[in-house]
Design a protein around this motif. Sequence first.
Motif, PDB file in Angstrom:
ATOM      1  N   ASP A  92      44.794  57.204  53.485  1.00 26.71           N
ATOM      2  CA  ASP A  92      44.397  56.107  52.609  1.00 26.71           C
ATOM      3  C   ASP A  92      45.626  55.287  52.209  1.00 26.71           C
ATOM      4  OD1 ASP A  92      42.563  54.876  50.415  1.00 26.71           O
ATOM      5  OD2 ASP A  92      44.255  55.686  49.294  1.00 26.71           O
ATOM      6  N   GLN A  93      45.367  54.040  51.791  1.00 26.50           N
ATOM      7  CA  GLN A  93      46.466  53.161  51.377  1.00 26.50           C
ATOM      8  C   GLN A  93      46.213  52.562  49.987  1.00 26.50           C
ATOM      9  OE1 GLN A  93      49.151  52.841  53.156  1.00 26.50           O
ATOM     10  NE2 GLN A  93      48.674  53.134  55.312  1.00 26.50           N
ATOM     11  N   SER A  94      45.569  53.342  49.094  1.00 22.34           N
ATOM     12  CA  SER A  94      45.116  52.799  47.810  1.00 22.34           C
ATOM     13  C   SER A  94      46.080  53.000  46.654  1.00 22.34           C
ATOM     14  CB  SER A  94      43.766  53.426  47.427  1.00 22.34           C
ATOM     15  OG  SER A  94      42.770  53.128  48.364  1.00 22.34           O
ATOM     16  N   GLY A  95      47.229  53.623  46.887  1.00 18.47           N
ATOM     17  CA  GLY A  95      48.085  54.017  45.782  1.00 18.47           C
ATOM     18  C   GLY A  95      48.475  52.894  44.845  1.00 18.47           C
ATOM     19  N   SER A  96      48.779  51.716  45.374  1.00 16.48           N
ATOM     20  CA  SER A  96      49.248  50.629  44.510  1.00 16.48           C
ATOM     21  C   SER A  96      48.116  49.824  43.887  1.00 16.48           C
ATOM     22  CB  SER A  96      50.163  49.688  45.297  1.00 16.48           C
ATOM     23  OG  SER A  96      49.452  49.086  46.363  1.00 16.48           O
ATOM     24  N   VAL A  97      46.908  49.920  44.434  1.00 21.64           N
ATOM     25  CA  VAL A  97      45.825  49.099  43.915  1.00 21.64           C
ATOM     26  C   VAL A  97      44.977  49.816  42.873  1.00 21.64           C
ATOM     27  CG1 VAL A  97      44.033  49.655  45.615  1.00 21.64           C
ATOM     28  CG2 VAL A  97      44.080  47.385  44.611  1.00 21.64           C
ATOM     29  N   LEU A  98      44.896  51.127  42.900  1.00 27.22           N
ATOM     30  CA  LEU A  98      44.032  51.841  41.954  1.00 27.22           C
ATOM     31  C   LEU A  98      44.378  51.569  40.491  1.00 27.22           C
ATOM     32  CD1 LEU A  98      43.459  55.294  43.698  1.00 27.22           C
ATOM     33  CD2 LEU A  98      41.784  53.464  43.335  1.00 27.22           C
ATOM     34  N   PRO A  99      45.665  51.392  40.126  1.00 30.28           N
ATOM     35  CA  PRO A  99      45.925  51.036  38.728  1.00 30.28           C
ATOM     36  C   PRO A  99      45.352  49.682  38.341  1.00 30.28           C
ATOM     37  CG  PRO A  99      47.902  51.920  39.753  1.00 30.28           C
ATOM     38  CD  PRO A  99      46.915  51.677  40.856  1.00 30.28           C
ATOM     39  N   ARG A 100      45.125  48.810  39.307  1.00 31.52           N
ATOM     40  CA  ARG A 100      44.609  47.470  39.017  1.00 31.52           C
ATOM     41  C   ARG A 100      43.118  47.340  39.268  1.00 31.52           C
ATOM     42  NH1 ARG A 100      48.045  44.054  42.791  1.00 31.52           N
ATOM     43  NH2 ARG A 100      48.335  46.022  43.879  1.00 31.52           N
ATOM     44  N   ASN A 101      42.606  48.074  40.227  1.00 37.69           N
ATOM     45  CA  ASN A 101      41.159  48.129  40.435  1.00 37.69           C
ATOM     46  C   ASN A 101      40.760  49.574  40.688  1.00 37.69           C
ATOM     47  OD1 ASN A 101      38.453  47.754  40.921  1.00 37.69           O
ATOM     48  ND2 ASN A 101      38.746  47.044  43.012  1.00 37.69           N
ATOM     49  N   PRO A 102      40.422  50.287  39.626  1.00 38.39           N
ATOM     50  CA  PRO A 102      40.101  51.708  39.777  1.00 38.39           C
ATOM     51  C   PRO A 102      38.741  51.973  40.397  1.00 38.39           C
ATOM     52  CG  PRO A 102      39.806  51.035  37.498  1.00 38.39           C
ATOM     53  CD  PRO A 102      40.407  49.855  38.215  1.00 38.39           C
ATOM     54  N   LEU A 103      37.935  50.930  40.625  1.00 42.73           N
ATOM     55  CA  LEU A 103      36.566  51.131  41.105  1.00 42.73           C
ATOM     56  C   LEU A 103      36.491  51.460  42.592  1.00 42.73           C
ATOM     57  CD1 LEU A 103      34.659  48.323  39.151  1.00 42.73           C
ATOM     58  CD2 LEU A 103      35.064  50.701  38.492  1.00 42.73           C
ATOM     59  N   ALA A 104      37.444  50.977  43.388  1.00 39.90           N
ATOM     60  CA  ALA A 104      37.511  51.299  44.821  1.00 39.90           C
ATOM     61  C   ALA A 104      36.165  51.095  45.511  1.00 39.90           C
ATOM     62  CB  ALA A 104      38.002  52.736  45.023  1.00 39.90           C
ATOM     63  N   GLU A 105      35.572  49.922  45.316  1.00 37.23           N
ATOM     64  CA  GLU A 105      34.210  49.682  45.809  1.00 37.23           C
ATOM     65  C   GLU A 105      34.065  49.856  47.306  1.00 37.23           C
ATOM     66  OE1 GLU A 105      34.696  46.674  42.291  1.00 37.23           O
ATOM     67  OE2 GLU A 105      35.949  47.510  43.908  1.00 37.23           O
ATOM     68  N   ASN A 106      35.050  49.380  48.075  1.00 35.12           N
ATOM     69  CA  ASN A 106      34.906  49.487  49.537  1.00 35.12           C
ATOM     70  C   ASN A 106      35.003  50.924  50.011  1.00 35.12           C
ATOM     71  OD1 ASN A 106      37.725  49.059  48.736  1.00 35.12           O
ATOM     72  ND2 ASN A 106      38.220  49.062  50.915  1.00 35.12           N
ATOM     73  N   LYS A 107      35.760  51.758  49.302  1.00 34.14           N
ATOM     74  CA  LYS A 107      35.837  53.175  49.659  1.00 34.14           C
ATOM     75  C   LYS A 107      34.501  53.866  49.415  1.00 34.14           C
ATOM     76  CE  LYS A 107      40.112  53.452  50.970  1.00 34.14           C
ATOM     77  NZ  LYS A 107      40.578  54.003  52.240  1.00 34.14           N
ATOM     78  N   LEU A 108      33.977  53.700  48.224  1.00 29.97           N
ATOM     79  CA  LEU A 108      32.708  54.342  47.884  1.00 29.97           C
ATOM     80  C   LEU A 108      31.567  53.791  48.728  1.00 29.97           C
ATOM     81  CD1 LEU A 108      33.419  54.340  44.105  1.00 29.97           C
ATOM     82  CD2 LEU A 108      32.898  56.405  45.422  1.00 29.97           C
ATOM     83  N   GLY A 109      31.661  52.510  49.069  1.00 28.09           N
ATOM     84  CA  GLY A 109      30.611  51.895  49.868  1.00 28.09           C
ATOM     85  C   GLY A 109      30.468  52.510  51.242  1.00 28.09           C
ATOM     86  N   MET A 110      31.544  53.138  51.757  1.00 27.41           N
ATOM     87  CA  MET A 110      31.418  53.836  53.038  1.00 27.41           C
ATOM     88  C   MET A 110      31.411  55.352  52.861  1.00 27.41           C
ATOM     89  SD  MET A 110      35.003  53.099  55.053  1.00 27.41           S
ATOM     90  CE  MET A 110      36.610  53.153  54.266  1.00 27.41           C
ATOM     91  N   GLY A 111      31.034  55.796  51.647  1.00 25.14           N
ATOM     92  CA  GLY A 111      30.787  57.201  51.418  1.00 25.14           C
ATOM     93  C   GLY A 111      31.984  58.037  51.055  1.00 25.14           C
ATOM     94  N   VAL A 112      33.151  57.417  50.873  1.00 18.20           N
ATOM     95  CA  VAL A 112      34.381  58.154  50.584  1.00 18.20           C
ATOM     96  C   VAL A 112      34.452  58.475  49.095  1.00 18.20           C
ATOM     97  CG1 VAL A 112      36.901  57.974  50.479  1.00 18.20           C
ATOM     98  CG2 VAL A 112      35.677  57.270  52.541  1.00 18.20           C
ATOM     99  N   THR A 113      34.646  59.756  48.775  1.00 14.66           N
ATOM    100  CA  THR A 113      34.793  60.186  47.390  1.00 14.66           C
ATOM    101  C   THR A 113      36.197  60.679  47.069  1.00 14.66           C
ATOM    102  OG1 THR A 113      34.041  62.424  47.930  1.00 14.66           O
ATOM    103  CG2 THR A 113      32.356  60.834  47.249  1.00 14.66           C
ATOM    104  N   THR A 114      36.965  61.000  48.093  1.00 11.13           N
ATOM    105  CA  THR A 114      38.328  61.518  47.915  1.00 11.13           C
ATOM    106  C   THR A 114      39.243  60.851  48.921  1.00 11.13           C
ATOM    107  OG1 THR A 114      37.563  63.675  47.117  1.00 11.13           O
ATOM    108  CG2 THR A 114      39.788  63.578  48.022  1.00 11.13           C
ATOM    109  N   ALA A 115      40.416  60.404  48.467  1.00 13.56           N
ATOM    110  CA  ALA A 115      41.367  59.724  49.343  1.00 13.56           C
ATOM    111  C   ALA A 115      42.749  60.326  49.166  1.00 13.56           C
ATOM    112  CB  ALA A 115      41.408  58.228  49.021  1.00 13.56           C
ATOM    113  N   ILE A 116      43.431  60.533  50.298  1.00 16.22           N
ATOM    114  CA  ILE A 116      44.803  61.040  50.299  1.00 16.22           C
ATOM    115  C   ILE A 116      45.710  59.918  50.791  1.00 16.22           C
ATOM    116  CG2 ILE A 116      46.367  62.837  51.082  1.00 16.22           C
ATOM    117  CD1 ILE A 116      43.949  63.860  49.466  1.00 16.22           C
TER     118      ILE A 116
END
Length: 550
Positions: A92-116
């Motif tokens: 995953d490449q979400s480390g810098s964006v989660l503090p600004r958008n914690p919802l991660a809509e595109n991740k959840l939209g494809m069924g992802v619940t956990t990201a490394i």
Amino acid sequence: MSAAIRRACVAALLLAVATPLAAQAPATSAPEYDVVIRNGRVLDGAGNPWIVADVAIRDGKFARIGTVRGRGKTEIDARGRYVSPGWIDMMDQSGSVLPRNPLAENKLGMGVTTAIGGEGGTPVPASEIPAYFQRLETQGISINFGTYFSETQARVPVLGRSARAPNAAELERMRAIMDTAMRAGAMGMTTALIYPPSSYAKTDELAEVAKVAGQYGGFYASHIRGEGADVVGAVREAIAVGERGGLPVEIFHLKVAHRPGWGKLMAEVRDTIEAARARGVDVAADMYVYTAGGTGLEATIPSWAHEGGNDSLKARLASPEVRARLKKELTTGSPGWWNIVEAAGGWDGIVLANARDPKSARFHGKGLAAIAKELGKDPADAAWDLVAAGNGRVMAIYHMMGEPDIETALRFPWTSIGSDAGAALSAGAADELGLPHPRSYGNHVRVISRYVRERKVLTLEEAVRKMTSWPATRMRLAGRGAIQVGNWADVTIFDLATLDDRATYEAPTRSPAGIDWVLVNGVVVLDHGKHTGAKPGQVLRGPGAAPTTR
């Protein structure tokens, strides 16, 4: 005793027994569970065939699987749908964006619940990782998230962007930085060895710094030094780092990006990894399921020209003499550089995705050869002028993999699924990398819609295993990856008949279809495909963190 008296005694006894039982379970009793998912085809994640069952959840964990008579505060009718453990994104490449958008809509939209995450490391220095994790926990995040720390993050504070090797004292400083990161909760050490300054690090250096991560039970995870003609040698180097460093090895986004090697090199990669596993090396790989990769256009420039950083690179690109040398090396090669232009079959195989320059936005979606023709330039000059003019990292799509190799790699039992994409700042936007690639929205869905249902490369049970119990086992994520009583209740509920990744290279941010509900730690985060706003995700700290913070 007369018969009448005996009947009266029995009746009294029955009344005495029945009355307290009825009081214990009145018809208006409170819900026994937080959520009950009913009538779904339950895939446990371990590769077993599905069963029809109810799944009850209480306090964030699976409480009962089978026939559930008690009610839930929330009831989900999953009849005709599959109930799977939540899907895990291994790259995953979400480390810098989660503090600004914690919802991660595109991740959840494809069924992802956990990201490394963490190919490029954490978005903060080692000493600031505790505060970074605390911020995520305080504000809340919608997915579970853990991250590696990059060897480059240990290298640059000591050596800057120099290409030289560290001396003994400098190496100890680098090891100390890695030690700080591991104790803060990093999952291990990463490298991205086609990109300067990471590419300047030699095997000996990598092994010495990796030993620190290994002391804490961490991983060595690598975007290996070459993914084309030299992919087998690059895999061997990664294995050597793991063996010498005493830690497991994860090969990021496994691929063969070399047309002459399609259909041949992937088998050699398999044999190399399985030989290492046979002698006890804990090595495996993850992959995305597209024939095109995506990265910066600067990757087309030999590594030596990047020394000193971006300003130094742009100064070199301004020199006609340097340009002449760089163009020559596109043909001859350059030490320590993977020729991604060759991997793409030439400039026709490279498509501009994000110029980071309004003047060049008209070229988005066009191949570099076509752009060069329109500008009346040599393709290399056109590409490098775009790099020099970009206000940020200019991004491109590289068409360089073969479909049969994807299918071959998917069948390896030790491959898992990673998107190489991050959460978007807003739903429907490109991910944080600024790279509009369909893997950001469709990767995990595509594993099933294309490679299970359409092409029948995998069984459904095996595809789900690769996205659930195997990555959870691989990453030592205790209590995750399987629908089992006592485990954390991460759940993805989907309709196999309508499941469709939908995102394409032309429309890369189109959301998938067929994902109906997603739960993270027992909380509904996606309901009929819509984000609920809930943020029940957890920070997943690595094995070096203190037990109270894991």
